[in-house]
Design a protein around this motif. Sequence first.
Motif, PDB file in Angstrom:
ATOM      1  N   VAL A 197       0.844  -1.204   0.000  1.00  0.00           N
ATOM      2  CA  VAL A 197       0.000   0.000   0.000  1.00  0.00           C
ATOM      3  C   VAL A 197       0.874   1.247   0.000  1.00  0.00           C
ATOM      4  O   VAL A 197       0.645   2.199  -0.761  1.00  0.00           O
ATOM      5  CB  VAL A 197      -0.940   0.001   1.222  1.00  0.00           C
ATOM      6  CG1 VAL A 197      -1.646   1.345   1.357  1.00  0.00           C
ATOM      7  CG2 VAL A 197      -1.969  -1.127   1.110  1.00  0.00           C
ATOM      8  N   ILE A 198       1.905   1.249   0.868  1.00  0.00           N
ATOM      9  CA  ILE A 198       2.795   2.401   1.004  1.00  0.00           C
ATOM     10  C   ILE A 198       3.496   2.724  -0.311  1.00  0.00           C
ATOM     11  O   ILE A 198       3.697   3.898  -0.656  1.00  0.00           O
ATOM     12  CB  ILE A 198       3.828   2.147   2.128  1.00  0.00           C
ATOM     13  CG1 ILE A 198       3.127   2.155   3.490  1.00  0.00           C
ATOM     14  CG2 ILE A 198       4.943   3.180   2.102  1.00  0.00           C
ATOM     15  CD1 ILE A 198       3.981   1.677   4.641  1.00  0.00           C
ATOM     16  N   LEU A 199       3.858   1.685  -1.051  1.00  0.00           N
ATOM     17  CA  LEU A 199       4.568   1.885  -2.319  1.00  0.00           C
ATOM     18  C   LEU A 199       3.744   2.689  -3.328  1.00  0.00           C
ATOM     19  O   LEU A 199       4.291   3.306  -4.235  1.00  0.00           O
ATOM     20  CB  LEU A 199       4.949   0.527  -2.934  1.00  0.00           C
ATOM     21  CG  LEU A 199       6.085  -0.236  -2.239  1.00  0.00           C
ATOM     22  CD1 LEU A 199       6.208  -1.641  -2.797  1.00  0.00           C
ATOM     23  CD2 LEU A 199       7.401   0.509  -2.408  1.00  0.00           C
ATOM     24  N   LYS A 200       2.421   2.682  -3.153  1.00  0.00           N
ATOM     25  CA  LYS A 200       1.533   3.369  -4.097  1.00  0.00           C
ATOM     26  C   LYS A 200       1.169   4.782  -3.643  1.00  0.00           C
ATOM     27  O   LYS A 200       0.516   5.528  -4.382  1.00  0.00           O
ATOM     28  CB  LYS A 200       0.247   2.551  -4.289  1.00  0.00           C
ATOM     29  CG  LYS A 200       0.490   1.161  -4.863  1.00  0.00           C
ATOM     30  CD  LYS A 200      -0.813   0.365  -4.929  1.00  0.00           C
ATOM     31  CE  LYS A 200      -0.567  -1.042  -5.449  1.00  0.00           C
ATOM     32  NZ  LYS A 200      -1.818  -1.855  -5.466  1.00  0.00           N
ATOM     33  N   LEU A 201       1.579   5.163  -2.417  1.00  0.00           N
ATOM     34  CA  LEU A 201       1.188   6.462  -1.871  1.00  0.00           C
ATOM     35  C   LEU A 201       2.211   7.548  -2.169  1.00  0.00           C
ATOM     36  O   LEU A 201       3.379   7.261  -2.454  1.00  0.00           O
ATOM     37  CB  LEU A 201       1.026   6.340  -0.343  1.00  0.00           C
ATOM     38  CG  LEU A 201      -0.035   5.354   0.168  1.00  0.00           C
ATOM     39  CD1 LEU A 201       0.027   5.263   1.686  1.00  0.00           C
ATOM     40  CD2 LEU A 201      -1.427   5.774  -0.302  1.00  0.00           C
ATOM     41  N   ASP A 202       1.761   8.801  -2.070  1.00  0.00           N
ATOM     42  CA  ASP A 202       2.708   9.918  -2.159  1.00  0.00           C
ATOM     43  C   ASP A 202       3.516   9.957  -0.865  1.00  0.00           C
ATOM     44  O   ASP A 202       3.181   9.290   0.125  1.00  0.00           O
ATOM     45  CB  ASP A 202       1.965  11.244  -2.379  1.00  0.00           C
ATOM     46  CG  ASP A 202       0.990  11.536  -1.247  1.00  0.00           C
ATOM     47  OD1 ASP A 202       1.434  12.005  -0.181  1.00  0.00           O
ATOM     48  OD2 ASP A 202      -0.218  11.248  -1.410  1.00  0.00           O
ATOM     49  N   GLU A 203       4.586  10.751  -0.846  1.00  0.00           N
ATOM     50  CA  GLU A 203       5.519  10.740   0.288  1.00  0.00           C
ATOM     51  C   GLU A 203       4.836  11.062   1.622  1.00  0.00           C
ATOM     52  O   GLU A 203       5.050  10.377   2.622  1.00  0.00           O
ATOM     53  CB  GLU A 203       6.670  11.721   0.040  1.00  0.00           C
ATOM     54  CG  GLU A 203       7.708  11.716   1.156  1.00  0.00           C
ATOM     55  CD  GLU A 203       8.910  12.596   0.849  1.00  0.00           C
ATOM     56  OE1 GLU A 203       9.686  12.871   1.780  1.00  0.00           O
ATOM     57  OE2 GLU A 203       9.050  13.022  -0.323  1.00  0.00           O
ATOM     58  N   LYS A 204       3.989  12.115   1.657  1.00  0.00           N
ATOM     59  CA  LYS A 204       3.354  12.513   2.915  1.00  0.00           C
ATOM     60  C   LYS A 204       2.437  11.417   3.445  1.00  0.00           C
ATOM     61  O   LYS A 204       2.473  11.082   4.642  1.00  0.00           O
ATOM     62  CB  LYS A 204       2.556  13.807   2.698  1.00  0.00           C
ATOM     63  CG  LYS A 204       1.935  14.351   3.976  1.00  0.00           C
ATOM     64  CD  LYS A 204       1.198  15.667   3.707  1.00  0.00           C
ATOM     65  CE  LYS A 204       0.548  16.176   4.994  1.00  0.00           C
ATOM     66  NZ  LYS A 204      -0.178  17.452   4.768  1.00  0.00           N
ATOM     67  N   SER A 205       1.624  10.850   2.570  1.00  0.00           N
ATOM     68  CA  SER A 205       0.693   9.796   2.985  1.00  0.00           C
ATOM     69  C   SER A 205       1.447   8.540   3.415  1.00  0.00           C
ATOM     70  O   SER A 205       1.067   7.860   4.379  1.00  0.00           O
ATOM     71  CB  SER A 205      -0.267   9.453   1.836  1.00  0.00           C
ATOM     72  OG  SER A 205      -1.019  10.593   1.459  1.00  0.00           O
ATOM     73  N   ALA A 206       2.532   8.242   2.685  1.00  0.00           N
ATOM     74  CA  ALA A 206       3.338   7.064   3.006  1.00  0.00           C
ATOM     75  C   ALA A 206       3.963   7.193   4.389  1.00  0.00           C
ATOM     76  O   ALA A 206       3.958   6.249   5.186  1.00  0.00           O
ATOM     77  CB  ALA A 206       4.423   6.867   1.949  1.00  0.00           C
ATOM     78  N   LYS A 207       4.458   8.383   4.701  1.00  0.00           N
ATOM     79  CA  LYS A 207       5.095   8.595   6.007  1.00  0.00           C
ATOM     80  C   LYS A 207       4.080   8.553   7.142  1.00  0.00           C
ATOM     81  O   LYS A 207       4.393   8.110   8.249  1.00  0.00           O
ATOM     82  CB  LYS A 207       5.863   9.919   6.001  1.00  0.00           C
ATOM     83  CG  LYS A 207       7.146   9.859   5.177  1.00  0.00           C
ATOM     84  CD  LYS A 207       7.964  11.140   5.266  1.00  0.00           C
ATOM     85  CE  LYS A 207       9.293  10.981   4.522  1.00  0.00           C
ATOM     86  NZ  LYS A 207      10.127  12.200   4.594  1.00  0.00           N
ATOM     87  N   ASN A 208       2.862   9.010   6.886  1.00  0.00           N
ATOM     88  CA  ASN A 208       1.805   8.900   7.892  1.00  0.00           C
ATOM     89  C   ASN A 208       1.473   7.428   8.164  1.00  0.00           C
ATOM     90  O   ASN A 208       1.220   7.032   9.310  1.00  0.00           O
ATOM     91  CB  ASN A 208       0.546   9.645   7.432  1.00  0.00           C
ATOM     92  CG  ASN A 208       0.664  11.148   7.605  1.00  0.00           C
ATOM     93  OD1 ASN A 208       1.400  11.614   8.478  1.00  0.00           O
ATOM     94  ND2 ASN A 208      -0.050  11.905   6.786  1.00  0.00           N
ATOM     95  N   LYS A 209       1.478   6.639   7.098  1.00  0.00           N
ATOM     96  CA  LYS A 209       1.209   5.201   7.228  1.00  0.00           C
ATOM     97  C   LYS A 209       2.316   4.537   8.054  1.00  0.00           C
ATOM     98  O   LYS A 209       2.042   3.686   8.916  1.00  0.00           O
ATOM     99  CB  LYS A 209       1.147   4.575   5.832  1.00  0.00           C
ATOM    100  CG  LYS A 209       0.696   3.123   5.806  1.00  0.00           C
ATOM    101  CD  LYS A 209      -0.797   3.004   5.941  1.00  0.00           C
ATOM    102  CE  LYS A 209      -1.258   1.569   5.746  1.00  0.00           C
ATOM    103  NZ  LYS A 209      -2.703   1.415   5.947  1.00  0.00           N
ATOM    104  N   ILE A 210       3.557   4.917   7.803  1.00  0.00           N
ATOM    105  CA  ILE A 210       4.699   4.373   8.552  1.00  0.00           C
ATOM    106  C   ILE A 210       4.622   4.804  10.018  1.00  0.00           C
ATOM    107  O   ILE A 210       4.901   4.019  10.928  1.00  0.00           O
ATOM    108  CB  ILE A 210       6.027   4.832   7.921  1.00  0.00           C
ATOM    109  CG1 ILE A 210       6.184   4.222   6.524  1.00  0.00           C
ATOM    110  CG2 ILE A 210       7.215   4.439   8.796  1.00  0.00           C
ATOM    111  CD1 ILE A 210       7.331   4.798   5.717  1.00  0.00           C
TER     112      ILE A 210
END
Length: 251
Positions: A197-210
Amino acid sequence: MSRKNYICNLKPVFNPPKNEKKRSNFIKYAMRKASGMDVARNILNYTLLAINPKTGNIFPRFRRLNEHRACAMRAMVLAMLYHYNIESHVVEASIEKLSDQCGLSTISKAGNKSITRASRLISHFLEPMGFIKCKKEKTRFHSNYIPKKIFLTPIFFMLLHVSKSKINEYLFEYKKNSKVLKIIEKKIFISFSDIKVILKLDEKSAKNKILNALINFYTASELTQIGPQGLKKKINIEYNNIRDLYTNIKK
């Protein structure tokens, strides 16, 4: 002893062990190929010259496959494929293990096991024909016992009509998946599904997921010790690691 009783198991069949890990796509593919043809009656068995593995000389007289040895070969080919490591080309099973799983081992009235039928198939046919190569090596546990390590050769796969390009295709897939799994193992706090899922997100959204994954992974006291700056650093590190994962997947 009559010829009929000379062979204890007239129809040996490979029986894979239960509860073992799943085999790779290549192993499944190669075993399907082997099961769909009669490897013991392949033209290679009659046209290849048998070579003495010790001297490298052609055997002037060589025993070809009778029906009993042909039956043993059909089972043994499947067993060797089942235990084959595509990266090292090694059959990761002893001759005794292969013999047992193919129903080629026998037990005497005195309780002694014999794997002669399997070992002779290997040393008197499969190896001289060039289908396999055997390497003897001592073990530190049994100084007087030298087991054989079996390698499958390209000629072995010619029996199955499996091309070199097909092997390379699966080998590439194997190495890529191994590399990805090693990276994933280092990020055990993030599930594989979350990584996708994270691989498909933009940087800000990916970091929130992490961030959410880190919060769920650490205890409250651990998060306090890490602190806001430490948490931010971990998020950046994991984000970069996952981007590296994405790069490796594309290669």
